[in-house]
Design a protein around this motif. Structure first.
Motif, PDB file in Angstrom:
ATOM      1  N   ARG A 143      -8.931   7.843  -9.251  1.00 44.93           N
ATOM      2  CA  ARG A 143      -9.612   8.876  -8.903  1.00 44.93           C
ATOM      3  C   ARG A 143      -9.293   8.471  -7.644  1.00 44.93           C
ATOM      4  NH1 ARG A 143     -12.780   6.850  -4.940  1.00 44.93           N
ATOM      5  NH2 ARG A 143     -13.914   5.141  -5.125  1.00 44.93           N
ATOM      6  N   PRO A 144     -10.071  10.380  -7.074  1.00 44.91           N
ATOM      7  CA  PRO A 144      -9.141  10.199  -5.319  1.00 44.91           C
ATOM      8  C   PRO A 144      -9.852   9.027  -4.482  1.00 44.91           C
ATOM      9  CG  PRO A 144      -9.825  12.132  -7.077  1.00 44.91           C
ATOM     10  CD  PRO A 144      -9.842  11.379  -7.653  1.00 44.91           C
ATOM     11  N   GLY A 145      -9.292   9.064  -3.488  1.00 46.70           N
ATOM     12  CA  GLY A 145      -9.805   7.972  -2.724  1.00 46.70           C
ATOM     13  C   GLY A 145      -9.505   6.372  -3.206  1.00 46.70           C
ATOM     14  N   GLY A 146      -9.336   6.179  -4.584  1.00 51.74           N
ATOM     15  CA  GLY A 146      -9.458   4.737  -5.036  1.00 51.74           C
ATOM     16  C   GLY A 146      -7.423   4.224  -4.513  1.00 51.74           C
ATOM     17  N   ARG A 147      -7.713   3.208  -4.915  1.00 52.87           N
ATOM     18  CA  ARG A 147      -7.062   2.407  -4.552  1.00 52.87           C
ATOM     19  C   ARG A 147      -5.963   1.485  -5.751  1.00 52.87           C
ATOM     20  NH1 ARG A 147     -10.128   1.919  -0.230  1.00 52.87           N
ATOM     21  NH2 ARG A 147      -8.896   2.241   2.079  1.00 52.87           N
ATOM     22  N   LEU A 148      -4.148   1.540  -4.979  1.00 53.19           N
ATOM     23  CA  LEU A 148      -3.454   0.794  -5.903  1.00 53.19           C
ATOM     24  C   LEU A 148      -3.595  -0.932  -5.703  1.00 53.19           C
ATOM     25  CD1 LEU A 148      -1.491   0.427  -8.417  1.00 53.19           C
ATOM     26  CD2 LEU A 148      -0.134   2.397  -6.651  1.00 53.19           C
ATOM     27  N   PHE A 149      -2.905  -1.480  -6.064  1.00 52.37           N
ATOM     28  CA  PHE A 149      -2.281  -2.815  -5.699  1.00 52.37           C
ATOM     29  C   PHE A 149      -1.377  -3.199  -6.718  1.00 52.37           C
ATOM     30  CE2 PHE A 149      -7.185  -2.954  -4.369  1.00 52.37           C
ATOM     31  CZ  PHE A 149      -6.557  -3.135  -2.907  1.00 52.37           C
ATOM     32  N   MET A 150      -0.124  -3.370  -6.156  1.00 50.93           N
ATOM     33  CA  MET A 150       0.803  -3.992  -6.663  1.00 50.93           C
ATOM     34  C   MET A 150       1.907  -5.025  -6.419  1.00 50.93           C
ATOM     35  SD  MET A 150       2.909  -0.095  -7.555  1.00 50.93           S
ATOM     36  CE  MET A 150       3.980  -0.958  -8.654  1.00 50.93           C
ATOM     37  N   SER A 151       1.987  -6.400  -6.950  1.00 49.55           N
ATOM     38  CA  SER A 151       2.737  -7.426  -6.640  1.00 49.55           C
ATOM     39  C   SER A 151       4.474  -7.579  -7.436  1.00 49.55           C
ATOM     40  CB  SER A 151       2.416  -8.418  -6.949  1.00 49.55           C
ATOM     41  OG  SER A 151       2.323  -8.965  -8.184  1.00 49.55           O
ATOM     42  N   THR A 152       5.274  -7.885  -6.360  1.00 50.67           N
ATOM     43  CA  THR A 152       7.226  -7.542  -6.795  1.00 50.67           C
ATOM     44  C   THR A 152       7.778  -8.126  -6.938  1.00 50.67           C
ATOM     45  OG1 THR A 152       8.572  -6.547  -7.911  1.00 50.67           O
ATOM     46  CG2 THR A 152       7.640  -5.282  -6.273  1.00 50.67           C
ATOM     47  N   ILE A 153       9.009  -8.464  -6.752  1.00 52.25           N
ATOM     48  CA  ILE A 153       9.708  -9.255  -6.104  1.00 52.25           C
ATOM     49  C   ILE A 153      11.312  -8.793  -5.574  1.00 52.25           C
ATOM     50  CG2 ILE A 153      12.046 -10.641  -6.174  1.00 52.25           C
ATOM     51  CD1 ILE A 153      10.337 -11.308  -8.659  1.00 52.25           C
ATOM     52  N   ASN A 154      11.504  -8.412  -3.899  1.00 45.69           N
ATOM     53  CA  ASN A 154      12.154  -7.758  -3.163  1.00 45.69           C
ATOM     54  C   ASN A 154      13.840  -7.710  -3.038  1.00 45.69           C
ATOM     55  OD1 ASN A 154      13.027  -6.395  -0.709  1.00 45.69           O
ATOM     56  ND2 ASN A 154      12.457  -7.449   0.489  1.00 45.69           N
ATOM     57  N   ARG A 155      14.030  -7.194  -3.276  1.00 48.12           N
ATOM     58  CA  ARG A 155      16.227  -7.186  -2.948  1.00 48.12           C
ATOM     59  C   ARG A 155      16.561  -7.414  -1.942  1.00 48.12           C
ATOM     60  NH1 ARG A 155      17.135  -2.660  -4.168  1.00 48.12           N
ATOM     61  NH2 ARG A 155      18.382  -1.766  -2.970  1.00 48.12           N
ATOM     62  N   THR A 156      16.940  -9.016  -2.107  1.00 42.92           N
ATOM     63  CA  THR A 156      17.436  -9.520  -0.486  1.00 42.92           C
ATOM     64  C   THR A 156      18.073 -11.197  -1.348  1.00 42.92           C
ATOM     65  OG1 THR A 156      15.379 -10.943  -0.427  1.00 42.92           O
ATOM     66  CG2 THR A 156      15.439  -9.295   0.895  1.00 42.92           C
ATOM     67  N   PRO A 157      18.876 -11.343  -0.600  1.00 38.02           N
ATOM     68  CA  PRO A 157      19.513 -13.002  -0.993  1.00 38.02           C
ATOM     69  C   PRO A 157      18.359 -13.698  -0.654  1.00 38.02           C
ATOM     70  CG  PRO A 157      21.122 -11.576   0.973  1.00 38.02           C
ATOM     71  CD  PRO A 157      19.599 -10.729   0.586  1.00 38.02           C
TER      72      PRO A 157
END
Length: 234
Positions: A143-157
């Motif tokens: 909804r407008p004003g709502g929040r998204l939370f994500m987690s993942t893995i960076n592409r680094t050595p």
């Protein structure tokens, strides 16, 4: 039903882990250790009491149950029928209420467009064929004003060493082939996808995990795991 943004091999891989999903010493051990930190990160940035929350790629329900325990009305979706079965079964033990569905993000985005105060998508985007399509689905659910939370893995050595060599080959905490380095996303790349979906990035924090002590915490170190919060403009 829309065409699912999913790899059948990925679904099969995680369905194989379903029976031991709630075993804190099983293959899902890192998820058990990271779950309290993720839950606290979300609770610090969104009022969960009575909030409608979508947990996309919920697996066996670790985060879904934590959010429900915090007072949220949770819908958990996953395309793995076995993991959803385990998630539903565990509700008999936890006595919590979560609406678990075998459903794609695209279908939920259409069925309940702008229907959620909070959308969570943890450790999923690195497993889908089309990350941009997933982000667009997540944004459509908010909804407008709502929040998204994500987690993942960076592409680094560093991430390659920790998440693939370390976790899959040396310590064998995860089955080999769980992660593919080319599918990891840098924070700048994921931020670009969020902006393209009309979302405003509010925070990016590192998730530091010590598998020997089984300790997880937020940090400024984003080179391996990271979590973020984005907002849909009102």
């Amino acid at each position: 039903m829309t065409t699912a943004n999913v790899s059948p091999a990925e679904i099969a891989r995680f369905d194989q882990l379903a029976a031991r999903w709630w075993d804190p010493d099983g293959e899902s051990r890192p998820l058990h250790d990271l779950n309290p930190v993720r839950t606290a990160y979300i609770a610090a940035r969104a009022d969960l009491r009575g909030a409608r929350v979508a947990d996309v790629g919920c697996g066996g329900g670790l985060l879904s149950e934590s959010l429900a325990r915090a007072g949220a009305r949770v819908t958990g979706i996953d395309l793995g029928e076995k993991v959803i079965g385990i998630a539903r079964l565990h509700l008999h033990e936890s006595n919590l209420q979560v609406d678990y569905r075998v459903q794609s993000s695209a279908d939920l985005a259409v069925a309940e467009a702008a229907g959620f105060d909070v959308v969570c998508c943890m450790e999923l985007i690195e497993h889908v064929p089309d990350p941009a399509a997933l982000v667009n689905d997540l944004a459509a659910m908010l909804r407008p004003g709502g929040r998204l939370f994500m987690s993942t893995i960076n592409r680094t050595p560093a991430a390659f060493g920790a998440a693939i060599l370390g976790a899959e080959y040396l310590m064998r905490m995860l089955p080999r082939g769980t992660h593919h380095y080319a599918q990891f996303l840098k924070p700048s790349e994921l931020s670009r996808l969020l902006r393209g979906a009309g979302l405003e990035l509010e925070d990016v924090s590192g998730l530091t995990y010590n598998p020997f002590r089984r300790e997880a915490r937020l940090s400024r170190f984003t080179a391996v795991n990271y979590v973020l919060c984005a907002r849909k403009p009102a």
